[in-house]
Design a protein around this motif. Structure first.
Motif, PDB file in Angstrom:
ATOM      1  N   ALA A  60      57.805 -12.331  50.889  1.00 40.56           N
ATOM      2  CA  ALA A  60      56.763 -11.325  50.641  1.00 40.56           C
ATOM      3  C   ALA A  60      56.509 -10.522  51.920  1.00 40.56           C
ATOM      4  N   ILE A  61      55.898  -9.374  51.749  1.00 41.86           N
ATOM      5  CA  ILE A  61      55.630  -8.468  52.873  1.00 41.86           C
ATOM      6  C   ILE A  61      54.139  -8.479  53.212  1.00 41.86           C
ATOM      7  N   LEU A  62      53.878  -8.646  54.526  1.00 43.13           N
ATOM      8  CA  LEU A  62      52.510  -8.667  55.056  1.00 43.13           C
ATOM      9  C   LEU A  62      52.358  -7.506  56.051  1.00 43.13           C
ATOM     10  N   PRO A  63      51.266  -6.689  55.979  1.00 45.60           N
ATOM     11  CA  PRO A  63      51.060  -5.610  56.961  1.00 45.60           C
ATOM     12  C   PRO A  63      50.979  -6.194  58.369  1.00 45.60           C
ATOM     13  N   ILE A  64      51.696  -5.599  59.311  1.00 43.05           N
ATOM     14  CA  ILE A  64      51.794  -6.147  60.667  1.00 43.05           C
ATOM     15  C   ILE A  64      50.440  -6.158  61.385  1.00 43.05           C
ATOM     16  N   ASP A  65      49.550  -5.214  61.025  1.00 43.85           N
ATOM     17  CA  ASP A  65      48.253  -5.124  61.700  1.00 43.85           C
ATOM     18  C   ASP A  65      47.371  -6.330  61.423  1.00 43.85           C
ATOM     19  N   GLU A  66      47.728  -7.130  60.360  1.00 45.72           N
ATOM     20  CA  GLU A  66      46.891  -8.271  60.028  1.00 45.72           C
ATOM     21  C   GLU A  66      47.159  -9.475  60.918  1.00 45.72           C
ATOM     22  N   ILE A  67      48.240  -9.429  61.705  1.00 45.07           N
ATOM     23  CA  ILE A  67      48.532 -10.590  62.566  1.00 45.07           C
ATOM     24  C   ILE A  67      48.441 -10.235  64.046  1.00 45.07           C
ATOM     25  N   ARG A  68      47.765  -9.142  64.364  1.00 45.35           N
ATOM     26  CA  ARG A  68      47.572  -8.830  65.775  1.00 45.35           C
ATOM     27  C   ARG A  68      46.173  -8.243  65.994  1.00 45.35           C
ATOM     28  N   ASP A  69      45.721  -8.446  67.228  1.00 39.26           N
ATOM     29  CA  ASP A  69      44.416  -7.900  67.617  1.00 39.26           C
ATOM     30  C   ASP A  69      44.580  -7.140  68.914  1.00 39.26           C
ATOM     31  N   GLU A  70      43.461  -6.891  69.612  1.00 35.21           N
ATOM     32  CA  GLU A  70      43.542  -6.090  70.848  1.00 35.21           C
ATOM     33  C   GLU A  70      44.358  -6.776  71.943  1.00 35.21           C
ATOM     34  N   ASN A  71      44.576  -8.110  71.814  1.00 37.81           N
ATOM     35  CA  ASN A  71      45.348  -8.841  72.830  1.00 37.81           C
ATOM     36  C   ASN A  71      46.826  -8.999  72.461  1.00 37.81           C
ATOM     37  N   GLY A  72      47.196  -8.557  71.261  1.00 38.77           N
ATOM     38  CA  GLY A  72      48.595  -8.675  70.846  1.00 38.77           C
ATOM     39  C   GLY A  72      48.726  -9.465  69.566  1.00 38.77           C
ATOM     40  N   PHE A  73      49.921 -10.029  69.323  1.00 42.26           N
ATOM     41  CA  PHE A  73      50.173 -10.796  68.103  1.00 42.26           C
ATOM     42  C   PHE A  73      49.514 -12.159  68.174  1.00 42.26           C
ATOM     43  N   ILE A  74      48.905 -12.564  67.040  1.00 44.13           N
ATOM     44  CA  ILE A  74      48.281 -13.892  66.983  1.00 44.13           C
ATOM     45  C   ILE A  74      49.204 -14.906  66.284  1.00 44.13           C
ATOM     46  N   PHE A  75      50.348 -14.416  65.738  1.00 45.65           N
ATOM     47  CA  PHE A  75      51.386 -15.273  65.150  1.00 45.65           C
ATOM     48  C   PHE A  75      52.739 -14.802  65.684  1.00 45.65           C
ATOM     49  N   LYS A  76      53.705 -15.732  65.578  1.00 45.76           N
ATOM     50  CA  LYS A  76      55.070 -15.389  65.979  1.00 45.76           C
ATOM     51  C   LYS A  76      56.039 -15.861  64.897  1.00 45.76           C
ATOM     52  N   LYS A  77      57.244 -15.462  65.027  1.00 44.49           N
ATOM     53  CA  LYS A  77      58.275 -15.840  64.053  1.00 44.49           C
ATOM     54  C   LYS A  77      58.389 -17.366  63.986  1.00 44.49           C
ATOM     55  N   GLY A  78      58.381 -17.888  62.749  1.00 47.08           N
ATOM     56  CA  GLY A  78      58.495 -19.333  62.545  1.00 47.08           C
ATOM     57  C   GLY A  78      57.148 -20.001  62.342  1.00 47.08           C
ATOM     58  N   ASP A  79      56.026 -19.277  62.627  1.00 51.19           N
ATOM     59  CA  ASP A  79      54.690 -19.868  62.449  1.00 51.19           C
ATOM     60  C   ASP A  79      54.349 -19.946  60.969  1.00 51.19           C
ATOM     61  N   LYS A  80      53.620 -20.998  60.630  1.00 53.17           N
ATOM     62  CA  LYS A  80      53.091 -21.110  59.285  1.00 53.17           C
ATOM     63  C   LYS A  80      51.834 -20.243  59.192  1.00 53.17           C
ATOM     64  N   ILE A  81      51.615 -19.649  58.024  1.00 51.49           N
ATOM     65  CA  ILE A  81      50.478 -18.748  57.839  1.00 51.49           C
ATOM     66  C   ILE A  81      50.008 -18.807  56.398  1.00 51.49           C
ATOM     67  N   LYS A  82      48.697 -18.866  56.211  1.00 51.23           N
ATOM     68  CA  LYS A  82      48.138 -18.840  54.874  1.00 51.23           C
ATOM     69  C   LYS A  82      47.917 -17.396  54.457  1.00 51.23           C
ATOM     70  N   VAL A  83      48.408 -17.080  53.253  1.00 49.87           N
ATOM     71  CA  VAL A  83      48.294 -15.714  52.760  1.00 49.87           C
ATOM     72  C   VAL A  83      47.817 -15.731  51.321  1.00 49.87           C
ATOM     73  N   ALA A  84      47.218 -14.623  50.911  1.00 51.48           N
ATOM     74  CA  ALA A  84      46.802 -14.442  49.524  1.00 51.48           C
ATOM     75  C   ALA A  84      47.796 -13.536  48.841  1.00 51.48           C
ATOM     76  N   LEU A  85      48.198 -13.906  47.628  1.00 57.24           N
ATOM     77  CA  LEU A  85      49.171 -13.104  46.888  1.00 57.24           C
ATOM     78  C   LEU A  85      48.503 -11.877  46.284  1.00 57.24           C
ATOM     79  N   LEU A  86      49.169 -10.740  46.478  1.00 58.28           N
ATOM     80  CA  LEU A  86      48.687  -9.487  45.920  1.00 58.28           C
ATOM     81  C   LEU A  86      49.655  -9.007  44.850  1.00 58.28           C
TER      82      LEU A  86
END
Length: 558
Positions: A60-86
């Motif tokens: 599935a595709i997740l908007p990139i802006d949802e995993i970063r903040d003013e300090n950069g990315f909060i996740f990296k490749k291979g990280d587990k992440i909880k998402v809601a299906l749209l």
């Protein structure tokens, strides 16, 4: 045979399984809004997308802006992440990390929710809209659904975002993980409560305590039992209209009384002064016209001043009651704000709440002061305050006297406006003081020798003189004898036939019958002159009985 079937499981192994539950679990896991755990398999900065493996060999595709903040990315490749299906778009499944976080908050909220929480008021902010209503969040980020039926749609529905509302929870659906709120329920409760509060306040015939919520230029909004009422600035003090910000602060407690309610506009009118004893009732029997009271100047206007009696009553001191000076221009020339004064009550209308006072009535009247310092015949200095058609007013001390045109010069053609201007300082003689009408008559010509006085030094009664006729009246003839020296020949002192033949500028001869230097008058007689001449002729004819000229004149004047 058993070798061929080694990959199959005996049906008995599932004899205790609920296949429908397994199917439902699989369907719910991949339905819209479900939250699942995935793995980030790729971060594509160029396209602004994140690829997430959500299992079952599905990405599935997740908007990139949802995993970063003013300090950069909060996740990296291979990280587990909880998402809601749209919903899928162009065959591609879409997911949201933010939505999963919000759903977790909703789940947590529902988990801790108790039935009595429905009575709590929640403040939310509208963030989105759908066909059924609006999506709102509270300060903790918990999402709520506000149906259109539970909220009046704004006229400009496009500008609903960021609008903050107070709502109450009306339904919690744990299965659908949804919380339904209502603005209508809160409004209905507030309306009902307001109606009850207003009814109780209006029926209450005593003062109640309120809290000032807001101060404006026209009054104050005061909270009484959860209902806001307006205290108009005219209802703050018995003094009249006052500026509320000068006497009160927001958050301050005040005693008020309900004085009216507009059902159509739902406006509650309150009064602070109605909650206090009426000070006018105190002075109704305790203060009389003519009483002297001590006051403090509270406000000064061009037309007068307001004075404080110290008991929430203000009196009015008109500009005309400040001083005996009729030319007062502004009260500030005589009094200042904060001055303590003794004044006399000149009008008291308790029912109309009107009190007028006078300062000048307690001051020595200027005319009385003038009488103490001046008398008739005094020569004083004064300042011209105004020039009018018949003369000029001259200020001497605190009073004004009149310098009439007839008294400004021995030259009858001269007037005050020809000789003086306003603010000139001149020397005058007091010639009359009218105590009954409080009028003072002045003169400047009496400070100079009159032309007749000079004329009298060279002429006397009985002298025969010649002059030019200046004017002819019914009662006689005015004759100019010298510069600024005129004489009157009364009609009784000239024969009517002679008078008929005379005209202005004719020369005429007569005898002086009267010189009055005090009144500046000269009288002539033609008849006396004719008698003199007749007697002289008789003397010439009768030498035995001579009569002198002096005898003839004495006879004519006797």
């Amino acid at each position: 045979m058993a070798q061929d079937n080694k990959n199959f499981v005996d049906v008995d192994d599932y004899q205790d399984c609920d296949f429908q539950s397994l199917l439902d679990e699989h369907d719910n896991k991949h339905s819209k809004g479900s939250v699942i755990e995935g793995v980030i398999v790729d971060i594509r900065e160029a396209s602004g997308e994140v690829c997430v493996d959500i299992g079952e060999k599905e990405e599935a595709i997740l908007p990139i802006d949802e995993i970063r903040d003013e300090n950069g990315f909060i996740f990296k490749k291979g990280d587990k992440i909880k998402v809601a299906l749209l919903s899928s778009f162009n065959g591609t499944r879409r997911v949201s990390y933010h939505k999963a976080l919000r759903k977790a908050k909703v789940d947590e909220f529902i988990k801790n929710f108790k039935e009595e929480d429905k009575d709590k008021i929640i403040e939310v902010e509208l963030i989105a809209k759908n066909n059924g209503g609006y999506i709102a969040v509270n300060s903790d980020g918990v999402e709520f659904f506000l149906p259109k039926s539970q909220y009046s749609i704004p006229k400009d529905s496009k500008n609903f975002k960021n609008k903050k509302l107070k709502v109450k929870i009306i339904k919690v659906d744990e299965k659908d993980a949804s919380i339904v709120v209502s603005r209508k329920k809160l409004s209905d409760e507030e309306r009902k409560k307001r109606k009850e509060v207003v009814k109780n306040i209006m029926e209450l015939d005593s003062a109640i305590e309120g809290v000032i919520k807001k101060i404006t230029s026209y009054g104050m909004f005061v909270d009484v039992g959860g209902v806001d009422g307006l205290v108009h600035y005219s209802e703050i003090s018995y003094k009249g209209h006052v500026n509320p910000s000068m006497h009160y602060k927001e958050g301050e407690k005040v005693l008020v009384k309900a004085i009216g309610y507009d059902k159509d506009k739902k406006h509650l009118s309150l009064s602070i002064k109605a909650a206090m004893p009426d000070p006018w009732s105190e002075i109704k029997d305790g203060l009389e016209v003519g009483d002297t009271i001590k006051v403090v100047v509270s406000n000064i206007e061009p037309y007068g001043a307001f004075v404080d009696l110290g008991n929430d009553i203000e009196g009015f001191l008109h500009i005309s009651e400040i001083s005996w000076d009729k030319n007062i221009k502004h009260p500030k020339d005589y009094i200042n704000k904060g001055d303590e004064l003794d004044v006399e009550v000149i009008e008291r209308e308790a029912l109309q709440k009107r009190l007028r006072v006078s300062l000048r009535n307690l001051l020595l009247k200027p005319f009385n002061e003038f009488l103490q310092n001046y008398k008739v015949a005094d020569v004083v200095k004064g300042r011209i305050t105004s020039i009018i058609n018949f003369g000029a007013f001259v200020k001497i001390g605190s009073v004004e006297g009149l310098l009439h045109n007839d008294d400004c010069s021995w030259d009858r053609n001269k007037k005050c406006r020809d000789l003086y201007k306003v603010d000139d300082e001149i020397e005058v003689k007091i010639v009359k003081i009218d105590t009954q009408n409080q009028k003072i008559s002045l003169s400047t010509k009496e400070l100079q020798d009159s032309p007749i006085s000079s004329y009298a030094q060279k002429h006397k009664n009985g002298d025969i003189v010649k002059g030019r006729i200046k004017d002819i009246k019914d009662f006689g003839i005015f004759v100019e004898l010298d510069e600024n020296v005129d004489a009157l020949i009364h009609k009784d002192d000239i024969h009517s036939k002679d008078m008929e033949n005379l005209k202005i500028n004719d020369e005429i001869e007569a005898v002086i019958s009267l010189i009055d230097q005090k009144k500046n008058r000269i009288r002539l007689s033609v008849k006396a002159l004719q008698n003199i001449k007749e007697r002289e002729l008789l003397n010439e004819l009768n030498s035995d009985e001579k009569v002198t000229l002096g005898d003839i004149i004495k006879e004519q004047l006797s």
